[in-house]
Design a protein around this motif. Structure first.
Motif, mmCIF file in Angstrom:
data_model
loop_
_atom_site.group_PDB
_atom_site.id
_atom_site.type_symbol
_atom_site.label_atom_id
_atom_site.label_comp_id
_atom_site.label_asym_id
_atom_site.label_seq_id
_atom_site.Cartn_x
_atom_site.Cartn_y
_atom_site.Cartn_z
ATOM 1 N N THR A 158 0.902 -1.168 -0.027
ATOM 2 C CA THR A 158 -0.027 0.081 -0.081
ATOM 3 C C THR A 158 0.960 1.350 -0.139
ATOM 4 O OG1 THR A 158 -1.957 0.949 1.146
ATOM 5 C CG2 THR A 158 -0.084 0.234 2.533
ATOM 6 N N ASP A 159 0.202 2.368 -0.604
ATOM 7 C CA ASP A 159 1.048 3.510 -0.713
ATOM 8 C C ASP A 159 1.251 4.157 0.643
ATOM 9 O OD1 ASP A 159 2.166 6.285 -1.047
ATOM 10 O OD2 ASP A 159 1.120 6.394 -2.787
ATOM 11 N N VAL A 160 2.721 4.265 1.290
ATOM 12 C CA VAL A 160 2.743 4.587 2.461
ATOM 13 C C VAL A 160 2.383 5.944 2.931
ATOM 14 C CG1 VAL A 160 5.226 5.296 2.281
ATOM 15 C CG2 VAL A 160 4.523 4.331 4.254
ATOM 16 N N LYS A 161 2.227 6.646 1.940
ATOM 17 C CA LYS A 161 1.724 7.993 2.441
ATOM 18 C C LYS A 161 0.514 8.328 2.709
ATOM 19 C CE LYS A 161 3.178 12.492 0.001
ATOM 20 N NZ LYS A 161 3.793 12.875 -1.375
ATOM 21 N N TYR A 162 -0.347 7.325 2.495
ATOM 22 C CA TYR A 162 -1.684 7.375 2.720
ATOM 23 C C TYR A 162 -2.330 6.296 3.558
ATOM 24 C CZ TYR A 162 -1.477 10.138 -1.422
ATOM 25 O OH TYR A 162 -1.351 11.396 -2.285
ATOM 26 N N LEU A 163 -1.206 5.928 4.352
ATOM 27 C CA LEU A 163 -1.648 4.904 5.677
ATOM 28 C C LEU A 163 -2.601 5.915 6.355
ATOM 29 C CD1 LEU A 163 1.788 3.585 6.808
ATOM 30 C CD2 LEU A 163 -0.332 2.118 5.911
ATOM 31 N N GLY A 164 -3.374 5.167 7.283
ATOM 32 C CA GLY A 164 -4.442 5.834 8.062
ATOM 33 C C GLY A 164 -5.804 6.221 7.361
ATOM 34 N N THR A 165 -5.826 5.960 6.009
ATOM 35 C CA THR A 165 -7.222 6.028 5.050
ATOM 36 C C THR A 165 -7.882 4.638 5.258
ATOM 37 O OG1 THR A 165 -5.953 7.261 3.570
ATOM 38 C CG2 THR A 165 -7.829 6.211 2.768
ATOM 39 N N ASN A 166 -8.993 4.964 5.337
ATOM 40 C CA ASN A 166 -10.101 3.895 5.504
ATOM 41 C C ASN A 166 -10.439 3.481 4.267
ATOM 42 O OD1 ASN A 166 -11.933 2.474 6.805
ATOM 43 N ND2 ASN A 166 -13.602 4.258 7.372
ATOM 44 N N VAL A 167 -9.954 2.182 4.046
ATOM 45 C CA VAL A 167 -10.165 1.631 2.596
ATOM 46 C C VAL A 167 -10.887 0.249 2.530
ATOM 47 C CG1 VAL A 167 -8.208 2.626 1.712
ATOM 48 C CG2 VAL A 167 -7.793 0.441 2.910
ATOM 49 N N VAL A 168 -11.538 -0.108 1.702
ATOM 50 C CA VAL A 168 -11.870 -1.471 1.225
ATOM 51 C C VAL A 168 -11.258 -2.015 -0.088
ATOM 52 C CG1 VAL A 168 -13.730 -3.011 0.757
ATOM 53 C CG2 VAL A 168 -14.061 -1.136 2.431
ATOM 54 N N ASP A 179 3.456 -4.978 23.123
ATOM 55 C CA ASP A 179 4.465 -4.914 22.117
ATOM 56 C C ASP A 179 3.797 -4.701 20.614
ATOM 57 O OD1 ASP A 179 3.606 -7.405 21.973
ATOM 58 O OD2 ASP A 179 5.541 -8.175 21.659
ATOM 59 N N VAL A 180 2.512 -4.186 20.697
ATOM 60 C CA VAL A 180 1.937 -4.365 19.398
ATOM 61 C C VAL A 180 1.702 -2.787 18.586
ATOM 62 C CG1 VAL A 180 -0.186 -4.940 17.969
ATOM 63 C CG2 VAL A 180 0.710 -6.594 19.489
ATOM 64 N N SER A 181 2.171 -2.272 17.458
ATOM 65 C CA SER A 181 1.648 -1.024 16.927
ATOM 66 C C SER A 181 0.532 -1.215 16.265
ATOM 67 C CB SER A 181 2.781 -0.594 16.226
ATOM 68 O OG SER A 181 4.252 -0.870 16.571
ATOM 69 N N ASN A 182 -0.220 0.024 16.411
ATOM 70 C CA ASN A 182 -1.570 -0.242 15.907
ATOM 71 C C ASN A 182 -1.736 0.788 14.572
ATOM 72 O OD1 ASN A 182 -4.164 0.543 15.391
ATOM 73 N ND2 ASN A 182 -4.427 0.269 17.645
ATOM 74 N N TYR A 183 -1.887 -0.019 13.366
ATOM 75 C CA TYR A 183 -1.957 0.664 12.097
ATOM 76 C C TYR A 183 -3.419 0.513 11.679
ATOM 77 C CZ TYR A 183 3.038 1.340 11.396
ATOM 78 O OH TYR A 183 4.177 1.778 11.414
ATOM 79 N N GLY A 184 -4.310 1.112 12.247
ATOM 80 C CA GLY A 184 -5.706 1.201 12.108
ATOM 81 C C GLY A 184 -6.095 2.559 11.272
ATOM 82 N N PRO A 185 -7.265 2.876 10.403
ATOM 83 C CA PRO A 185 -7.746 1.434 9.737
ATOM 84 C C PRO A 185 -6.705 0.830 8.940
ATOM 85 C CG PRO A 185 -8.613 3.440 9.071
ATOM 86 C CD PRO A 185 -7.351 3.990 9.832
ATOM 87 N N ASN A 186 -6.866 -0.800 8.797
ATOM 88 C CA ASN A 186 -6.004 -1.457 8.341
ATOM 89 C C ASN A 186 -6.052 -1.481 6.609
ATOM 90 O OD1 ASN A 186 -4.752 -3.995 7.049
ATOM 91 N ND2 ASN A 186 -6.362 -5.151 7.837
#
Ligand SMILES: *[C@@H]1O[C@H](CO)[C@@H](O)[C@H](O)[C@H]1NC(C)=O
Ligand SMILES: *[C@@H]1O[C@H](CO)[C@@H](O)[C@H](O)[C@H]1NC(C)=O
Ligand SMILES: *[C@@H]1O[C@H](CO)[C@@H](O)[C@H](O)[C@H]1NC(C)=O
Ligand SMILES: *[C@@H]1O[C@H](CO)[C@@H](O)[C@H](O)[C@H]1NC(C)=O
Ligand SMILES: *[C@@H]1O[C@H](CO)[C@@H](O)[C@H](O)[C@H]1NC(C)=O
Ligand SMILES: *[C@@H]1O[C@H](CO)[C@@H](O)[C@H](O)[C@H]1NC(C)=O
Ligand SMILES: *[C@@H]1O[C@H](CO)[C@@H](O)[C@H](O)[C@H]1NC(C)=O
Ligand SMILES: CC(=O)N[C@H]1CO[C@H](CO)[C@@H](O)[C@@H]1O
Length: 632
Positions: A287-297, A358-365
């Motif tokens: 996934t495009d790292v620049k748009y992490l955090g975007t809600n996607v399906v 020890d878990v990092s939260n990348y949400g939305p997935n």
């Protein structure tokens, strides 16, 4: 007073940052033209390919210079490289292991860097300039991230900087006991970062604190200590966009919360300047790292709404090293000093306490509903959980370099793990990487034979001097039974199929004492300037066989390893000099699984071996093998 300083720090967060919010919090941005932010992992990205088009001519030209300086006899470097069937592709990998790994790794990196004083004389200067990829994990990711986001500053630059890599005091109290203002600024600033991200609607994890704390050491030259700096900012570093640095990648593992079992089926993720994702079948997407955090399906932004700034630089290296969250938790017991951290943690964990620390939260997935991934996998979870890249035992991050799409010929694998009870490496990481190729997740990656026993690594001196694995590609045919029959065939579009010659040769270098005992604990959080430069110097000496004094031909031997696959591809005979180098540095296939050493001593409750390993190195030292898996 408190309100005033809050306001002050709030505005400080807003200046000069590439994050759309101006600070640590992610914020709305307009979506890119492309329909989906996610793609299948069936190739490298088009951005990586176009970057390689710029890098390759530079790397090849620098390689000619290195080979010319390496004193290979009867060898015309220029015509060899220019007539090669493919670009000779070099990858460099740095293991995890906290500040130990970062500092020893810095010395190893410096040894490869032609800009560093003494590196050319010591033999290996210029390899970094000839390399295409540089990969780090956990403590190694701090190193790689530091270089990438400080515009490929050389190690001398880090050492002379007042603020970068200031490890005199630990991150608990960066101003020491007396610089109260600095400590106050630090805590307030981190607190505000967290607050702003939470207010923007994102769940926090301890990695948010940890990542901000790391940024104060690694990204301190960025405005407000990198609060608004993103990982994708690497794209705009001038020495990246002019192809002067290798392509930086950090590694992290995927994990389902509530499970602790990391087996060969774990998903290995990488974060590169353009993308986050995995080559493994369980995800098989980027996934495009620049748009992490975007809600996607399935990669498509919901309501065409996109988010930027989630990929904070500290958060990314904090993710790769999230095992350290455990340290942060233990700080609670450190009374008053730990108290500040504790209160930060408690506010971060508010309403969030059921998660593993020890878990990092990348949400939305970003892979939610991703169609190319396995249907019952990570794609069903609304949050992507990532953990320390070393948790699957592969503490040297080789996976990104084993992908056939990257066509890597030779890998410098720097192992600064603490496998033994005295914090030295024993080859565990390579053994785990070797085994993974046979697992379901291995998915067409190949790795040369290594000993199956750590004892062999220690007994045969494979950890006491650089060792080459996979020296003879023809001995690797059994690893690729499916492809073996097709070795000389091409696919319909004319691309050659993967062959045994595409399995990289590994140059493995383990941490060893030369001028300094660089086996400090993974949990050592502060280094004074003398300790810091001693660690770095020792890494430099280990990488270069004590500045080539232990082997005057060392640079030539490394040259032999670099050109090996291309010679095999073309059926060119090895030079006599290289034959004798390979005698010296290749693992012969011999094993010695006896418990190492003759001198035994008791350590703790376990009976362990304490072999006197050297005298190939000036400092005598002992190592002992532990049977329990340890933190790196
Ligand atoms: C080397 O890489 C460049 C840039 O990607 C490419 O144009 C060239 O064809 C490659 N050379 C070989 C021999 O594959
Ligand atoms: C090896 O070279 C490095 C870099 O010039 C230097 O710092 C170090 O002291 C040298 N080591 C020895 C044993 O000469
Ligand atoms: C790994 O995944 C494959 C395919 O899903 C499965 O068949 C295998 O049992 C798994 N192995 C382990 C150790 O979980
Ligand atoms: C962080 O901010 C919260 C309010 O949002 C405050 O209650 C807490 O004391 C602060 N912690 C520190 C360590 O400054
Ligand atoms: C470092 O290595 C030496 C020699 O093996 C050992 O005596 C010492 O205890 C080790 N130090 C640490 C912190 O493990
Ligand atoms: C390992 O190195 C030591 C010291 O140089 C040497 O005595 C020993 O013979 C070596 N072992 C092997 C198997 O080469
Ligand atoms: C590869 O080439 C050999 C020799 O030409 C041929 O016998 C074989 O069928 C080919 N294999 C494939 C998969 O095309
Ligand atoms: C070489 C290889 O086996 N590649 C596979 C990796 O996983 C994807 C997704 O499952 C497959 O499509 C590839 O064929």
């Amino acid at each position: 007073m408190k309100i005033l300083s809050l306001i002050y720090f709030f505005f400080l967060n807003l200046v000069l940052a590439s994050s759309p919010s101006g600070g640590y919090a992610p914020g709305a941005v307009s979506c890119p033209q492309k329909k989906s932010l996610t793609r299948e992992a069936d190739s490298i990205s088009s951005q990586e390919q176009s970057w390689l088009n710029g890098r390759m001519p530079i790397a090849q030209a620098n390689l000619i210079t290195f080979l010319e300086n390496a004193n290979l006899q009867n060898f015309d470097a220029s015509s060899f490289v220019k007539n090669a069937k493919k670009n000779i592709t070099i990858g460099v990998a740095f293991s995890g292991g906290g500040y130990r790994a970062m500092l020893v790794g810095a010395g190893q990196l410096a040894a490869l860097d032609s800009r560093v004083d003494g590196a050319n004389q010591a033999g290996l200067g210029g390899i970094l300039q000839s390399s295409t990829y540089i990969v780090g994990l956990s403590g190694g990711s701090w190193l790689v991230g530091s270089f990438a986001l400080n515009n490929f500053l050389s190690i001398d630059g880090f050492l002379s900087s007042k603020s970068l890599w200031d490890l005199t005091y630990s991150m608990i109290l960066p101003g020491g006991l007396f610089d109260i203002l600095k400590n106050m600024y630090y805590y307030t600033s981190i607190n505000i970062s967290l607050l702003l991200k939470a207010l923007a609607g994102y769940k926090l994890s301890i990695t948010d604190i940890w990542g901000r704390a790391l940024a104060f050491q690694m990204f301190s030259n960025a405005p407000n200590y990198g609060a608004g700096q993103t990982w994708s900012d690497i794209q705009t570093q001038s020495l990246f966009s002019s192809y002067q640095m290798p392509y930086p990648i950090v590694v992290t593992d995927g994990r389902t919360p509530g499970t602790n079992i990391i087996d060969s089926n774990s998903t290995i993720f990488e974060v590169n300047p353009y993308e986050l994702g995995s080559w493994d079948p369980s995800v098989y997407g980027f996934t495009d790292v620049k748009y992490l955090g975007t809600n996607v399906v399935n990669g498509v932004p919901v309501n065409n709404e996109c988010i930027g700034g989630f990929d904070n630089s500290g958060f990314v290296i904090g993710t790769s090293s999230s095992l350290f969250n455990e340290i942060v938790i233990q700080l609670q017991s450190l009374s008053s000093i730990g108290g500040l951290f504790q209160s930060l943690i408690l506010s971060a964990l508010n309403g969030f306490s059921s998660l593993d620390v020890d878990v990092s939260n990348y949400g939305p997935n970003p892979f939610y509903g991703f169609s190319a991934a396995e249907s019952n996998s990570i794609v069903t979870s609304e949050t992507l959980y990532l953990v320390d890249g070393g948790e699957d035992g592969q503490n040297v991050p080789l996976t990104p370099l084993l992908q056939p799409e990257r066509k890597v010929d030779v890998i410098f694998a720097y192992d600064n793990s603490a496998d033994t009870s005295t914090n030295w490496p024993d080859g565990t990481s390579l053994i785990d990487t070797f085994q993974r190729q046979f697992s379901y997740q291995g998915n067409g990656t190949y790795f040369p034979y290594v000993p199956t026993s750590q004892n062999t690594f220690v007994n045969l001196n494979l950890t006491s001097q650089p060792t080459f694995f996979g020296c003879d590609a023809n001995a690797l045919t059994l690893l690729v039974p499916k492809l073996n029959a097709n070795i000389f065939n091409s696919t319909s579009n004319g691309e050659p199929l993967e062959t045994i010659f595409d399995i990289p040769l590994i140059i493995y270098t383990a941490n060893r004492p030369f001028s300094y005992y660089s086996n400090t604990s993974t949990y050592k959080l502060n280094y004074d300037n003398t300790e810091k430069s001693s660690m770095i110097r020792n890494g430099f000496e280990g990488a270069t066989r004590l500045n080539s004094t232990l082997d005057l031909e060392f640079a030539a031997c490394i040259g032999c390893a670099i050109i090996r696959r291309e010679q095999e591809r073309q059926g060119i005979d090895q030079l006599d000099q290289c034959k004798s180098c390979f005698q010296k540095y290749c693992w012969s296939g011999a094993t010695d699984t006896a418990t190492p050493g003759e001198n035994f001593s008791l350590e703790g409750s376990q009976q362990q071996a304490d072999p006197q390993l050297q005298p190939a190195t000036p400092l005598a030292f002992t190592a002992s093998i532990t049977t329990t898996a340890s933190l790196h």
